[in-house]
Design a protein around this motif. Structure first.
Motif, PDB file in Angstrom:
ATOM      1  N   PHE A 159       0.879  -1.206   0.033  1.00 20.67           N
ATOM      2  CA  PHE A 159      -0.040  -0.086   0.150  1.00 20.67           C
ATOM      3  C   PHE A 159       0.787   1.318   0.047  1.00 20.67           C
ATOM      4  O   PHE A 159       1.592   1.493   0.771  1.00 20.67           O
ATOM      5  N   ASP A 160       0.608   1.831  -1.140  1.00 25.04           N
ATOM      6  CA  ASP A 160       1.601   3.376  -1.300  1.00 25.04           C
ATOM      7  C   ASP A 160       0.706   4.570  -0.413  1.00 25.04           C
ATOM      8  O   ASP A 160      -0.227   4.998  -0.808  1.00 25.04           O
ATOM      9  N   PHE A 161       1.333   4.789   0.843  1.00 19.41           N
ATOM     10  CA  PHE A 161       0.651   5.596   1.788  1.00 19.41           C
ATOM     11  C   PHE A 161       1.623   6.983   1.562  1.00 19.41           C
ATOM     12  O   PHE A 161       2.571   7.055   1.949  1.00 19.41           O
ATOM     13  N   THR A 162       0.811   7.794   0.995  1.00 16.31           N
ATOM     14  CA  THR A 162       1.291   9.310   0.684  1.00 16.31           C
ATOM     15  C   THR A 162       0.656  10.308   1.495  1.00 16.31           C
ATOM     16  O   THR A 162      -0.802  10.276   1.970  1.00 16.31           O
ATOM     17  N   ALA A 163       1.064  11.328   1.372  1.00 15.67           N
ATOM     18  CA  ALA A 163       0.583  12.702   2.190  1.00 15.67           C
ATOM     19  C   ALA A 163      -0.483  13.305   1.473  1.00 15.67           C
ATOM     20  O   ALA A 163      -1.233  14.129   1.826  1.00 15.67           O
ATOM     21  N   ILE A 164      -0.763  12.738  -0.174  1.00 13.84           N
ATOM     22  CA  ILE A 164      -1.931  13.131  -1.110  1.00 13.84           C
ATOM     23  C   ILE A 164      -2.758  12.048  -1.045  1.00 13.84           C
ATOM     24  O   ILE A 164      -2.346  11.008  -1.185  1.00 13.84           O
ATOM     25  N   ASN A 165      -4.177  12.505  -1.415  1.00 14.65           N
ATOM     26  CA  ASN A 165      -5.167  11.455  -1.435  1.00 14.65           C
ATOM     27  C   ASN A 165      -5.252  11.259  -2.859  1.00 14.65           C
ATOM     28  O   ASN A 165      -4.600  11.863  -3.872  1.00 14.65           O
ATOM     29  N   GLU A 166      -6.321  10.713  -3.334  1.00 11.67           N
ATOM     30  CA  GLU A 166      -6.640  10.238  -4.678  1.00 11.67           C
ATOM     31  C   GLU A 166      -7.148  11.555  -5.608  1.00 11.67           C
ATOM     32  O   GLU A 166      -6.801  11.443  -6.639  1.00 11.67           O
ATOM     33  N   ASP A 167      -7.538  12.458  -4.842  1.00 14.68           N
ATOM     34  CA  ASP A 167      -8.039  13.701  -5.682  1.00 14.68           C
ATOM     35  C   ASP A 167      -6.784  14.768  -5.699  1.00 14.68           C
ATOM     36  O   ASP A 167      -7.145  16.166  -6.161  1.00 14.68           O
ATOM     37  N   GLY A 168      -5.781  14.446  -5.259  1.00 17.00           N
ATOM     38  CA  GLY A 168      -4.499  15.093  -5.278  1.00 17.00           C
ATOM     39  C   GLY A 168      -4.347  16.380  -4.132  1.00 17.00           C
ATOM     40  O   GLY A 168      -3.671  17.232  -4.310  1.00 17.00           O
ATOM     41  N   GLU A 169      -5.221  16.050  -3.119  1.00 22.75           N
ATOM     42  CA  GLU A 169      -5.326  16.979  -2.040  1.00 22.75           C
ATOM     43  C   GLU A 169      -4.079  16.701  -0.803  1.00 22.75           C
ATOM     44  O   GLU A 169      -4.076  15.473  -0.769  1.00 22.75           O
ATOM     45  N   LEU A 170      -3.657  17.704  -0.474  1.00 24.19           N
ATOM     46  CA  LEU A 170      -2.586  17.294   0.652  1.00 24.19           C
ATOM     47  C   LEU A 170      -3.233  16.926   1.931  1.00 24.19           C
ATOM     48  O   LEU A 170      -4.162  17.822   2.511  1.00 24.19           O
ATOM     49  N   VAL A 171      -3.440  15.651   2.351  1.00 27.05           N
ATOM     50  CA  VAL A 171      -4.061  15.526   3.590  1.00 27.05           C
ATOM     51  C   VAL A 171      -2.979  15.017   4.810  1.00 27.05           C
ATOM     52  O   VAL A 171      -3.491  14.841   5.861  1.00 27.05           O
ATOM     53  N   GLY A 172      -1.746  14.850   4.495  1.00 29.32           N
ATOM     54  CA  GLY A 172      -0.797  14.362   5.681  1.00 29.32           C
ATOM     55  C   GLY A 172      -1.033  13.216   6.179  1.00 29.32           C
ATOM     56  O   GLY A 172      -1.636  12.410   5.590  1.00 29.32           O
ATOM     57  N   PHE A 173      -0.139  13.081   7.212  1.00 30.09           N
ATOM     58  CA  PHE A 173      -0.216  11.902   8.008  1.00 30.09           C
ATOM     59  C   PHE A 173      -0.964  11.819   9.064  1.00 30.09           C
ATOM     60  O   PHE A 173      -0.175  11.354  10.084  1.00 30.09           O
ATOM     61  N   GLY A 174      -1.976  12.315   9.460  1.00 25.47           N
ATOM     62  CA  GLY A 174      -2.660  12.175  10.832  1.00 25.47           C
ATOM     63  C   GLY A 174      -2.736  11.060  11.321  1.00 25.47           C
ATOM     64  O   GLY A 174      -2.950  10.106  10.701  1.00 25.47           O
ATOM     65  N   VAL A 181       2.342  14.274  14.375  1.00 25.34           N
ATOM     66  CA  VAL A 181       2.119  14.819  15.570  1.00 25.34           C
ATOM     67  C   VAL A 181       2.613  16.096  15.835  1.00 25.34           C
ATOM     68  O   VAL A 181       2.114  17.214  16.311  1.00 25.34           O
ATOM     69  N   LEU A 182       4.082  16.352  15.503  1.00 23.64           N
ATOM     70  CA  LEU A 182       4.600  17.552  15.720  1.00 23.64           C
ATOM     71  C   LEU A 182       4.117  18.647  14.706  1.00 23.64           C
ATOM     72  O   LEU A 182       4.142  19.834  15.178  1.00 23.64           O
ATOM     73  N   ASP A 183       3.586  18.396  13.585  1.00 25.93           N
ATOM     74  CA  ASP A 183       3.179  19.349  12.434  1.00 25.93           C
ATOM     75  C   ASP A 183       1.890  19.739  13.348  1.00 25.93           C
ATOM     76  O   ASP A 183       1.534  20.972  13.346  1.00 25.93           O
ATOM     77  N   LEU A 184       0.939  18.981  13.680  1.00 29.23           N
ATOM     78  CA  LEU A 184      -0.400  19.087  14.276  1.00 29.23           C
ATOM     79  C   LEU A 184      -0.100  20.212  15.557  1.00 29.23           C
ATOM     80  O   LEU A 184      -1.057  21.102  15.647  1.00 29.23           O
ATOM     81  N   HIS A 185       0.908  19.891  16.234  1.00 30.45           N
ATOM     82  CA  HIS A 185       1.239  20.686  17.623  1.00 30.45           C
ATOM     83  C   HIS A 185       1.658  22.157  17.109  1.00 30.45           C
ATOM     84  O   HIS A 185       1.076  22.979  17.791  1.00 30.45           O
ATOM     85  N   ALA A 186       2.393  22.265  16.082  1.00 35.27           N
ATOM     86  CA  ALA A 186       2.916  23.449  15.626  1.00 35.27           C
ATOM     87  C   ALA A 186       1.389  24.383  15.037  1.00 35.27           C
ATOM     88  O   ALA A 186       1.403  25.295  15.319  1.00 35.27           O
TER      89      ALA A 186
END
Length: 379
Positions: free
Chosen positions: A75-90, A124-129
């Motif tokens: 499974f290729d787990f990327t920060a971008i979803n199928e629609d090309g939106e940046l969704v990150g690794f939350g 987590v660190l990005d969410l905290h920021a």
């Protein structure tokens, strides 16, 4: 809710394994996790070629090994979803992956690299920021220029909003119905000292003085693992630094030997019925007890028939055994005829002590009272 305590003799469900593997570049995390994963998958199912679920955040790096591991389910787990939106690794996205792996009945699931959940985009660190920025901006609006807002005062408040989301992810990993191997990156730690006296310059709750690597994760993850090891570039695939390894696994995780399919198979055997793990722990505990008698007592047992039969089980904890023997030897060397031991040196015993005459207890008590009264009057 009805609560029932079940006798353990009635519980035969296999346990699940959560193995943490951390290391820097060139330590063999990917290949090692696939080997161990194959051993676990085949050990759990009893079938050759059982599927290995692989969650790849490293730009499809695991596919370098697809010829060697045709059973890999990628499974290729990327920060971008199928629609090309940046969704990150939350945290919530990782929980969805675990749900999908369970639904697909994967016998083992590998995360490589789970460090994205901690320090990646949306981690987590990005969410905290992000939360901290929002809280500071809100505070500055309330201040309206009347006073300066200190961002540091809002850091803990930001963690209080982010950490529960991450904690739910960790709990989901712990309660997963599939076996999990979690790979994380590790970075070199700044050190001080030279030679045998070298140690880490700054200790933290996740950083031991003798481990020159800092995993890109937090203690919540590391200490929830069934076992947690850190690899070193000098010995790829070898569990050199054992952060959390119970006695049941010390025979499997030899710092001098690379982990492989046999490691995973043995862990799967333990999960199904603990195998001989309990017996091995009893032998290790017995060896520790012998070591508490000192070097001579332990050596005599080691060279006995019982000791020779136990050597293969005890060898993985020999560093610990040596330390116990050394402490026992030091204790035996101390004088035991004086209940207070050798006592402090003369120069540490205070004024008026000449090395032969006893202290004048009444005079000392009067001196203490006088000093106490003087401090009280000054106050």
């Amino acid at each position: 809710m009805a609560i029932r305590f079940i006798p353990v003799s009635e519980i035969n469900d296999p346990l699940t394994i959560a193995l943490g593997i951390s290391g820097g570049s060139g330590t063999g995390k990917t290949y090692t996790s696939l080997l161990v994963g194959r051993g676990i998958a085949e050990g759990v199912t009893g079938k050759k070629g059982s599927p290995i679920g692989y969650v790849d955040t490293e730009n499809k790096r695991a596919l370098h090994y697809k010829a060697a591991f045709p059973e890999m389910m990628h499974f290729d787990f990327t920060a971008i979803n199928e629609d090309g939106e940046l969704v990150g690794f939350g945290p919530e996205r990782w929980i969805e992956v675990i749900d999908a792996a369970e639904a697909a009945e994967m016998p083992v699931l590998i995360f490589d690299s789970f460090s994205h959940a901690w320090e990646g985009i949306g981690g987590v660190l990005d969410l905290h920021a992000q939360v901290l920025d929002r809280l500071v901006q809100d505070a500055e609006k309330r201040a309206a220029g009347k006073y300066t807002v200190d961002p540091a005062k809002f850091s803990q408040l930001a963690w209080a909003e982010v950490k529960p989301r991450y904690r739910r992810l960790i709990d989901r990993i712990v309660r997963a119905k599939t076996n999990v191997i979690i790979c994380t990156r590790a970075k070199p730690v700044m050190q001080k000292g030279y030679g045998n006296n070298v140690e880490n310059a700054r200790a933290t709750k996740t950083r031991r003085k003798d481990v020159p690597w800092d995993p890109a994760s937090d203690a919540d993850l590391m200490f929830e693992m069934t076992a947690m090891v850190i690899l070193d570039p000098s010995a790829p695939g070898c569990p050199v630094y054992q952060i959390k390894v119970a006695d049941q696994f010390k025979g499997l995780l030899d710092p001098r030997r690379p982990m492989g399919e046999d490691t995973g198979a043995a862990m799967a055997e333990w999960a199904k019925g603990q195998g001989g793990a309990q017996k091995q722990k009893e032998v290790m505990d017995f060896a520790r007890e012998k070591a508490r008698g000192g070097t001579d007592a332990f050596t005599a047992w080691w060279n006995s028939d019982d000791g020779k039969a136990a050597r293969s089980v005890v060898r993985p904890i020999m560093v610990e055994i040596q330390a116990i023997c050394a402490e026992a030897d030091r204790e035996a060397a101390r004088k035991d005829d004086d209940p207070f031991g050798e006592g402090p040196a003369d120069e540490q015993r205070g004024e008026g002590f000449n090395g032969t005459e006893p202290l004048d207890a009444d005079a000392l008590a009067e001196k203490v009272r006088a000093e106490t009264n003087a401090m009280a009057e000054a106050a």
